[in-house]
Design a protein around this motif. Structure first.
Motif, PDB file in Angstrom:
ATOM      1  N   SER A 154       0.828  -1.210   0.000  1.00 53.83           N
ATOM      2  CA  SER A 154       0.000   0.000   0.000  1.00 53.83           C
ATOM      3  C   SER A 154       0.856   1.250   0.000  1.00 53.83           C
ATOM      4  O   SER A 154       1.446   1.618   1.024  1.00 53.83           O
ATOM      5  N   ARG A 155       0.926   1.921  -1.148  1.00 58.47           N
ATOM      6  CA  ARG A 155       1.674   3.166  -1.251  1.00 58.47           C
ATOM      7  C   ARG A 155       1.115   4.235  -0.310  1.00 58.47           C
ATOM      8  O   ARG A 155       1.868   5.009   0.280  1.00 58.47           O
ATOM      9  N   GLU A 156      -0.183   4.256  -0.148  1.00 63.18           N
ATOM     10  CA  GLU A 156      -0.824   5.256   0.699  1.00 63.18           C
ATOM     11  C   GLU A 156      -0.377   5.123   2.158  1.00 63.18           C
ATOM     12  O   GLU A 156      -0.125   6.123   2.838  1.00 63.18           O
ATOM     13  N   SER A 157      -0.276   3.902   2.654  1.00 64.01           N
ATOM     14  CA  SER A 157       0.119   3.704   4.051  1.00 64.01           C
ATOM     15  C   SER A 157       1.551   4.172   4.296  1.00 64.01           C
ATOM     16  O   SER A 157       1.890   4.611   5.396  1.00 64.01           O
ATOM     17  N   PHE A 158       2.383   4.087   3.265  1.00 59.96           N
ATOM     18  CA  PHE A 158       3.761   4.553   3.364  1.00 59.96           C
ATOM     19  C   PHE A 158       3.838   6.072   3.275  1.00 59.96           C
ATOM     20  O   PHE A 158       4.607   6.716   4.005  1.00 59.96           O
ATOM     21  N   ALA A 159       3.010   6.658   2.425  1.00 60.40           N
ATOM     22  CA  ALA A 159       3.032   8.105   2.211  1.00 60.40           C
ATOM     23  C   ALA A 159       2.650   8.884   3.460  1.00 60.40           C
ATOM     24  O   ALA A 159       3.052  10.039   3.627  1.00 60.40           O
ATOM     25  N   ASN A 160       1.885   8.266   4.358  1.00 61.20           N
ATOM     26  CA  ASN A 160       1.406   8.957   5.558  1.00 61.20           C
ATOM     27  C   ASN A 160       2.269   8.722   6.798  1.00 61.20           C
ATOM     28  O   ASN A 160       1.897   9.122   7.906  1.00 61.20           O
ATOM     29  N   LEU A 161       3.431   8.105   6.635  1.00 59.43           N
ATOM     30  CA  LEU A 161       4.271   7.778   7.787  1.00 59.43           C
ATOM     31  C   LEU A 161       4.724   9.011   8.567  1.00 59.43           C
ATOM     32  O   LEU A 161       4.799   8.979   9.802  1.00 59.43           O
TER      33      LEU A 161
END
Length: 242
Positions: free
Chosen positions: A103-110
């Motif tokens: 999930s790219r989204e879960s990484f983008a929000n770190l």
């Protein structure tokens, strides 16, 4: 590198040297609860539902000669619970920051999660970034090299794990606990200070009363028996924790 893991972690009347508060944070659906369940129960949590608010669990382990009890707070990833879950960050000694490699989204929000944890956790907060679901390599959206660079840029430790297979699941918790213990030994963290995220247990208090210095013995390296080897095939180059 090797760590001892206590086989009697479920005993009802246990004694320990230190109690440490850890939080598990990250976006919803990254597998935080499954990761924690695999760590505490050594099994995969089937049909896991999204956490509502915060759930608590614990596990006792051994590092060198020290017996450590981890107080583990699994926080919900949904935005609607953010005001509730952030209150549990206060005074945390360690944070397991989880994203989903598919999930790219879960990484983008770190960055948002890391900012909150550092703002509210202890001044000596140890953060371990975990790329979960490493068993789903064919669905990967976040490369290991990219996550490794993000971790280096943000001064956190990094590894990948699989809550399904159990691969590397113990590593982030053990590494965080070891880092906290070494900070205590170095005098950088005082368990008696409010908000440190660490407190003495009965075993440590008895030892302090009988000795002017709390010895960490084999933490610095010595031969150990009945150890669990950490699988660090993709450990971040230049990591400071090992």
């Amino acid at each position: 590198m090797a760590f001892n893991v206590d086989d009697d972690a479920t005993e009802l009347l246990e004694t320990y040297d230190f109690l440490m508060k850890f939080i598990i944070i990250g976006e919803a659906g990254t597998g935080k609860s499954c990761l924690l369940h695999q760590f505490t129960h050594n099994s995969f949590k089937d049909h896991s539902q999204h956490t509502i608010g915060v759930e608590f669990s614990s596990r006792t382990l051994k590092l060198g000669e020290k017996k450590i009890k981890l107080q583990l707070w699994d926080t919900a990833g949904q935005e609607r619970f953010r005001s509730v879950t952030r209150s549990y960050y206060r005074g945390a000694a360690g944070a397991i920051l989880v994203y989903d490699i598919t999930s790219r989204e879960s990484f983008a929000n770190l960055s948002r999660w890391l900012t909150d944890a550092r703002a509210l956790g202890s001044a000596s907060l140890v953060v371990i970034l975990v790329g979960n679901k490493s068993d789903r390599e064919e669905e990967r959206e976040v490369e290991w090299s990219e996550a490794s660079k993000w971790a280096a840029d943000n001064d956190v430790h990094f590894l990948e794990a699989s809550s399904l297979s159990g691969d590397n699941v113990e590593a982030p918790f053990l590494l965080a606990a070891r880092s906290v213990l070494l900070a205590i030994e170095a005098g950088a963290l005082d368990p008696e200070k409010a908000g440190s995220g660490v407190s003495y247990g009965d075993r440590a208090l008895r030892r302090v009363n009988s000795s002017s210095r709390l010895s960490f013995g084999s933490l610095s390296g010595g031969r150990q028996k009945n150890t669990v080897k950490l699988k660090m095939k993709k450990w971040m180059p230049g990591s400071r924790c090992c």
